[in-house]
Design a protein around this motif. Structure first.
Motif, PDB file in Angstrom:
ATOM      1  N   LEU A 363      -0.137  10.398  -8.542  1.00 45.01           N
ATOM      2  CA  LEU A 363       0.357   9.788  -7.663  1.00 45.01           C
ATOM      3  C   LEU A 363       0.637   9.047  -7.449  1.00 45.01           C
ATOM      4  O   LEU A 363       1.368   9.765  -6.345  1.00 45.01           O
ATOM      5  CB  LEU A 363      -1.457   9.712  -7.352  1.00 45.01           C
ATOM      6  CG  LEU A 363      -2.661  11.152  -6.866  1.00 45.01           C
ATOM      7  CD1 LEU A 363      -3.870  10.389  -6.682  1.00 45.01           C
ATOM      8  CD2 LEU A 363      -1.944  12.048  -6.092  1.00 45.01           C
ATOM      9  N   VAL A 364       0.867   8.261  -7.908  1.00 44.28           N
ATOM     10  CA  VAL A 364       2.249   6.524  -7.479  1.00 44.28           C
ATOM     11  C   VAL A 364       3.716   8.035  -7.656  1.00 44.28           C
ATOM     12  O   VAL A 364       4.311   7.515  -6.936  1.00 44.28           O
ATOM     13  CB  VAL A 364       1.805   5.505  -8.284  1.00 44.28           C
ATOM     14  CG1 VAL A 364       2.728   4.771  -8.211  1.00 44.28           C
ATOM     15  CG2 VAL A 364       0.488   5.517  -7.501  1.00 44.28           C
ATOM     16  N   GLU A 365       3.675   7.980  -8.446  1.00 51.25           N
ATOM     17  CA  GLU A 365       4.926   8.625  -9.037  1.00 51.25           C
ATOM     18  C   GLU A 365       5.561  10.039  -7.779  1.00 51.25           C
ATOM     19  O   GLU A 365       6.161  10.171  -7.541  1.00 51.25           O
ATOM     20  CB  GLU A 365       4.795   9.018 -10.312  1.00 51.25           C
ATOM     21  CG  GLU A 365       5.887  10.312 -10.861  1.00 51.25           C
ATOM     22  CD  GLU A 365       5.928  11.189 -12.116  1.00 51.25           C
ATOM     23  OE1 GLU A 365       6.979  11.364 -12.366  1.00 51.25           O
ATOM     24  OE2 GLU A 365       4.571  11.515 -12.653  1.00 51.25           O
ATOM     25  N   ALA A 366       4.494  10.765  -7.624  1.00 50.96           N
ATOM     26  CA  ALA A 366       4.516  11.930  -6.590  1.00 50.96           C
ATOM     27  C   ALA A 366       5.335  10.610  -5.156  1.00 50.96           C
ATOM     28  O   ALA A 366       6.284  10.884  -4.447  1.00 50.96           O
ATOM     29  CB  ALA A 366       3.457  12.269  -6.305  1.00 50.96           C
ATOM     30  N   ALA A 367       4.663   9.573  -4.820  1.00 48.27           N
ATOM     31  CA  ALA A 367       4.853   9.236  -3.479  1.00 48.27           C
ATOM     32  C   ALA A 367       6.360   8.656  -4.222  1.00 48.27           C
ATOM     33  O   ALA A 367       6.891   8.952  -2.964  1.00 48.27           O
ATOM     34  CB  ALA A 367       3.747   7.779  -3.915  1.00 48.27           C
ATOM     35  N   LYS A 368       6.563   8.462  -5.591  1.00 52.29           N
ATOM     36  CA  LYS A 368       7.871   8.101  -5.617  1.00 52.29           C
ATOM     37  C   LYS A 368       9.304   9.032  -4.934  1.00 52.29           C
ATOM     38  O   LYS A 368      10.206   9.137  -4.615  1.00 52.29           O
ATOM     39  CB  LYS A 368       7.866   7.096  -6.470  1.00 52.29           C
ATOM     40  CG  LYS A 368       7.607   5.809  -6.565  1.00 52.29           C
ATOM     41  CD  LYS A 368       7.763   5.668  -7.929  1.00 52.29           C
ATOM     42  CE  LYS A 368       6.759   4.141  -8.386  1.00 52.29           C
ATOM     43  NZ  LYS A 368       7.043   3.034  -9.184  1.00 52.29           N
ATOM     44  N   LEU A 369       8.601  10.253  -5.697  1.00 49.44           N
ATOM     45  CA  LEU A 369       9.031  11.353  -6.182  1.00 49.44           C
ATOM     46  C   LEU A 369       9.745  11.713  -4.046  1.00 49.44           C
ATOM     47  O   LEU A 369      10.965  12.320  -4.624  1.00 49.44           O
ATOM     48  CB  LEU A 369       8.929  12.711  -6.523  1.00 49.44           C
ATOM     49  CG  LEU A 369       8.761  12.216  -7.847  1.00 49.44           C
ATOM     50  CD1 LEU A 369       7.912  13.103  -8.700  1.00 49.44           C
ATOM     51  CD2 LEU A 369      10.620  12.129  -8.817  1.00 49.44           C
ATOM     52  N   ILE A 370       8.573  11.915  -3.507  1.00 48.35           N
ATOM     53  CA  ILE A 370       9.239  11.961  -2.440  1.00 48.35           C
ATOM     54  C   ILE A 370       9.684  11.664  -0.841  1.00 48.35           C
ATOM     55  O   ILE A 370      10.376  11.759  -0.217  1.00 48.35           O
ATOM     56  CB  ILE A 370       7.701  12.301  -1.227  1.00 48.35           C
ATOM     57  CG1 ILE A 370       6.351  13.280  -2.425  1.00 48.35           C
ATOM     58  CG2 ILE A 370       7.291  12.625  -0.286  1.00 48.35           C
ATOM     59  CD1 ILE A 370       5.507  13.524  -1.771  1.00 48.35           C
ATOM     60  N   ALA A 371       9.052   9.785  -1.653  1.00 50.41           N
ATOM     61  CA  ALA A 371      10.244   9.010  -0.631  1.00 50.41           C
ATOM     62  C   ALA A 371      11.423   8.766  -1.063  1.00 50.41           C
ATOM     63  O   ALA A 371      12.171   8.703  -0.417  1.00 50.41           O
ATOM     64  CB  ALA A 371       9.868   7.635  -0.445  1.00 50.41           C
ATOM     65  N   GLY A 372      11.787   9.222  -2.184  1.00 52.78           N
ATOM     66  CA  GLY A 372      13.452   9.192  -2.491  1.00 52.78           C
ATOM     67  C   GLY A 372      13.867   7.375  -2.611  1.00 52.78           C
ATOM     68  O   GLY A 372      13.069   6.126  -2.847  1.00 52.78           O
ATOM     69  N   ASP A 373      14.718   7.422  -1.630  1.00 46.75           N
ATOM     70  CA  ASP A 373      15.841   6.279  -1.764  1.00 46.75           C
ATOM     71  C   ASP A 373      15.137   5.171  -0.833  1.00 46.75           C
ATOM     72  O   ASP A 373      15.529   4.263  -0.516  1.00 46.75           O
ATOM     73  CB  ASP A 373      16.841   6.243  -1.388  1.00 46.75           C
ATOM     74  CG  ASP A 373      17.765   7.250  -2.734  1.00 46.75           C
ATOM     75  OD1 ASP A 373      17.190   6.951  -3.717  1.00 46.75           O
ATOM     76  OD2 ASP A 373      18.870   7.550  -2.671  1.00 46.75           O
ATOM     77  N   THR A 374      13.573   5.708  -0.194  1.00 47.94           N
ATOM     78  CA  THR A 374      14.141   5.564   1.417  1.00 47.94           C
ATOM     79  C   THR A 374      12.830   4.702   0.632  1.00 47.94           C
ATOM     80  O   THR A 374      11.249   4.701  -0.320  1.00 47.94           O
ATOM     81  CB  THR A 374      13.237   6.473   2.369  1.00 47.94           C
ATOM     82  OG1 THR A 374      14.212   7.601   2.595  1.00 47.94           O
ATOM     83  CG2 THR A 374      11.816   6.104   3.100  1.00 47.94           C
ATOM     84  N   ALA A 375      11.973   3.585   1.810  1.00 46.59           N
ATOM     85  CA  ALA A 375      10.798   2.341   1.121  1.00 46.59           C
ATOM     86  C   ALA A 375       9.769   2.904   1.617  1.00 46.59           C
ATOM     87  O   ALA A 375       9.346   4.075   2.455  1.00 46.59           O
ATOM     88  CB  ALA A 375      11.038   1.597   1.598  1.00 46.59           C
ATOM     89  N   ILE A 376       8.621   2.825   0.961  1.00 48.29           N
ATOM     90  CA  ILE A 376       7.329   3.269   1.177  1.00 48.29           C
ATOM     91  C   ILE A 376       6.504   2.629   1.543  1.00 48.29           C
ATOM     92  O   ILE A 376       5.624   1.266   1.067  1.00 48.29           O
ATOM     93  CB  ILE A 376       6.258   4.356  -0.354  1.00 48.29           C
ATOM     94  CG1 ILE A 376       7.302   5.354  -1.033  1.00 48.29           C
ATOM     95  CG2 ILE A 376       5.085   4.281   0.045  1.00 48.29           C
ATOM     96  CD1 ILE A 376       6.125   5.179  -1.641  1.00 48.29           C
ATOM     97  N   ALA A 377       5.798   2.270   2.969  1.00 50.53           N
ATOM     98  CA  ALA A 377       5.276   1.814   3.917  1.00 50.53           C
ATOM     99  C   ALA A 377       3.670   1.999   3.618  1.00 50.53           C
ATOM    100  O   ALA A 377       2.527   0.895   3.512  1.00 50.53           O
ATOM    101  CB  ALA A 377       4.970   1.996   5.682  1.00 50.53           C
ATOM    102  N   GLU A 378       2.543   3.065   3.103  1.00 49.48           N
ATOM    103  CA  GLU A 378       1.301   3.060   2.991  1.00 49.48           C
ATOM    104  C   GLU A 378       1.633   4.750   2.136  1.00 49.48           C
ATOM    105  O   GLU A 378       2.057   5.357   2.251  1.00 49.48           O
ATOM    106  CB  GLU A 378       1.054   3.594   4.038  1.00 49.48           C
ATOM    107  CG  GLU A 378      -0.376   3.505   3.740  1.00 49.48           C
ATOM    108  CD  GLU A 378      -1.514   4.208   5.170  1.00 49.48           C
ATOM    109  OE1 GLU A 378      -2.306   5.160   5.266  1.00 49.48           O
ATOM    110  OE2 GLU A 378      -0.832   4.116   6.390  1.00 49.48           O
TER     111      GLU A 378
END
Length: 508
Positions: A363-378
């Motif tokens: 799930l953490v990996e999914a968040a990074k893949l979705i975000a790409g180069d954009t920072a994750i806020a939550e």
């Protein structure tokens, strides 16, 4: 000489505009509110994947899996593959890259060609049952579309429609391109649809087939309805009296005025949000490029990998036993399968056929893949609805993994923690659409407003109020215009009578 009063002229122009617009679109607005009341409970017939899964038989792994020798090289790319039983035979539906989808018979090892006879067997297999016997087929025809498939199932053509003699007069639609029953309707659904969604959306088959004409008609009638309501609100508020009966009018005018004061804003909200639903001139256009989905899945699959993995799944019947559907669910370039059962449960399998539930690390990996180069806020697993993700006609699962980016639009994504699939995305445009259309049109602003019976009470009260406004307004407009036209008609009749008398006297 009397001086001209501009305010009086403007007032009279507004009154006349309101009156004649009331005749032009008043009847249509009455129909919108009447059909809207029906739509609180009824929508167009829809078949979800869960509905379809309940009609399927478990996959027959004993007869699986043969492949044609020259079907495709191992390096050939495909977007998705699905295994199901069709008429007792396991088949694979394949969506390759760069060519139309096709269906493979996994028992005989040949590409399936669906003609009317094969489609009939599929329909009979999915037919409803009557006590003591299966329903009998009463009619069949091949169609491109009809009233119940317009705007949907575009990739499933041609369609074969079969009618049955069960009490509900069920119609089943079989997709020739997918060798499966993809849609069905009942007499009850069709009856209520003609009283609800079809007139509400002007979804009449002959009109809807011309998509451009249908779109323009809905947009412009909604604009006229919005303008009519704005004029009515201005006139109603201007004539409001804080004392006594709150209105200087009597009779029908009084009730129209009072209904407009109470329900005018709600009426405007319904009509304006209906206009917004059409996204006129693209002012809420979705500009997403889909790159996050490609990053999440890892791109197309390889045919050789899918074929080898299916063999591994077949070799472990204790894992896939009872599954009615097996569909590819790639994640970060790795092949997984989702096994679905008739009761709605799903199991995620890896490429070797082992049970592989989505882990917290994935799930953490999914968040990074979705975000790409954009920072994750939550990023978090949530167990209840929020303002944007809640149960409606689309896919819905709880708990769900929510990812919010630290970009200009605070884009949020929702990932199914069972499969890793992206189920929803909301950027600023989607959020505006959610509030301006869904919020105003269905009053679903909060969780308690979406729950029964509060939803029924609030929506029905506002819709009945809007109906009262439109009925009284339409009646008054017709009555006033009749009074305006009658003197002109009498003048014309008198003029004709005089002209005929003069003509007769000249001839004499």
């Amino acid at each position: 000489m009397r001086s001209i009063n501009p305010r009086a002229i403007i007032w009279q122009v507004i009154v006349v505009l309101h009156r004649y617009l009331g005749v032009a679109v008043g009847l249509l607005m009455m129909m919108w509110f009447l059909s809207g009341i029906v739509m609180v409970y009824v929508d167009l017939p829809r078949v979800t994947e869960e509905d379809r899964a309940r009609t399927l038989e478990p996959i027959g792994w004993q007869a699986c899996c043969r492949f044609p020798q020259q079907l495709a090289p191992d390096s050939a790319q495909l977007f998705a593959a699905q295994v199901e039983n069709v008429i007792g035979v396991p088949v694979m539906r394949i969506s390759p890259s760069g060519r139309p989808p096709f269906v493979l018979d996994l028992e005989g090892g040949a590409v399936v060609q669906i003609d009317a006879e094969a489609a009939q067997e599929i329909a009979l297999d999915a037919a409803p049952r009557i006590i003591g016997r299966p329903a009998m087929l009463t009619g069949m025809e091949q169609i491109e579309s009809d009233q119940w498939t317009l705007g949907r199932l575009g990739r499933e053509r041609p369609l074969f429609r079969f009618a049955f003699d069960d009490p509900e007069r069920t119609n089943i639609y079989v997709a020739g391109s997918r060798a499966q029953a993809v849609h069905w309707t009942t007499a009850t659904q069709r009856f209520w649809s003609w009283l609800g969604p079809i007139p509400h959306m002007l979804y009449f088959a002959e009109l809807r087939r011309n998509a451009v004409l249908w779109t323009e008609i809905v947009i412009w009638t909604s604009i006229l309805g919005t303008f009519l309501t704005v004029l009515g609100l201005y006139l109603g508020v201007s004539q409001f009296k804080a004392r006594a009966r709150f209105s200087p009018y009597r009779g029908w005018f009084y009730w129209h005025h009072i209904a407009g004061l109470i329900f005018g804003i709600a009426t405007l909200g319904f009509v304006a949000s209906g206009l917004i639903s059409m996204n006129p001139w693209g002012f809420l256009e979705d500009e997403r490029d889909g790159s996050e989905l490609a990053r999440l899945t890892g791109g197309p699959l390889k045919w050789g990998e899918v074929r080898a993995s299916l063999g591994a799944v077949r070799a472990r019947p204790e894992v896939a036993s009872g599954a009615v559907s097996l569909v590819t669910a790639p994640f970060a370039g790795r092949l997984y399968w989702i096994a679905k059962r008739p009761d709605g449960t799903v199991t995620r399998l890896d490429s070797d056929g082992g049970i592989a539930p989505l882990s917290e690390a994935e799930l953490v990996e999914a968040a990074k893949l979705i975000a790409g180069d954009t920072a994750i806020a939550e990023q978090a697993l949530i167990a209840k609805e929020d303002d944007y993700y809640f149960r409606h006609d689309g896919s819905f699962v709880l708990p769900v993994f929510r990812v919010v980016l630290r970009d200009d639009e605070n884009t949020r994504y929702y990932v199914d923690p069972r499969s890793g699939a992206l189920v929803a995305r909301f950027d600023s445009t989607a959020r505006w659409y959610r509030w301006l259309f869904s919020g105003l049109h269905t009053i679903d602003f909060t969780t308690w407003l979406r729950a029964h019976p509060m939803r029924d009470v609030v929506l029905l009260t506002l819709l009945l109020g809007g109906l009262a406004v439109t009925i009284t307004g339409f009646y008054l407009a017709i009555r006033r215009i009749r009074n305006d036209v009658t003197p002109l008609f009498r003048f014309f009749v008198d003029w004709r009578r005089v002209a005929i008398k003069k003509a007769d006297s000249v001839e004499a």
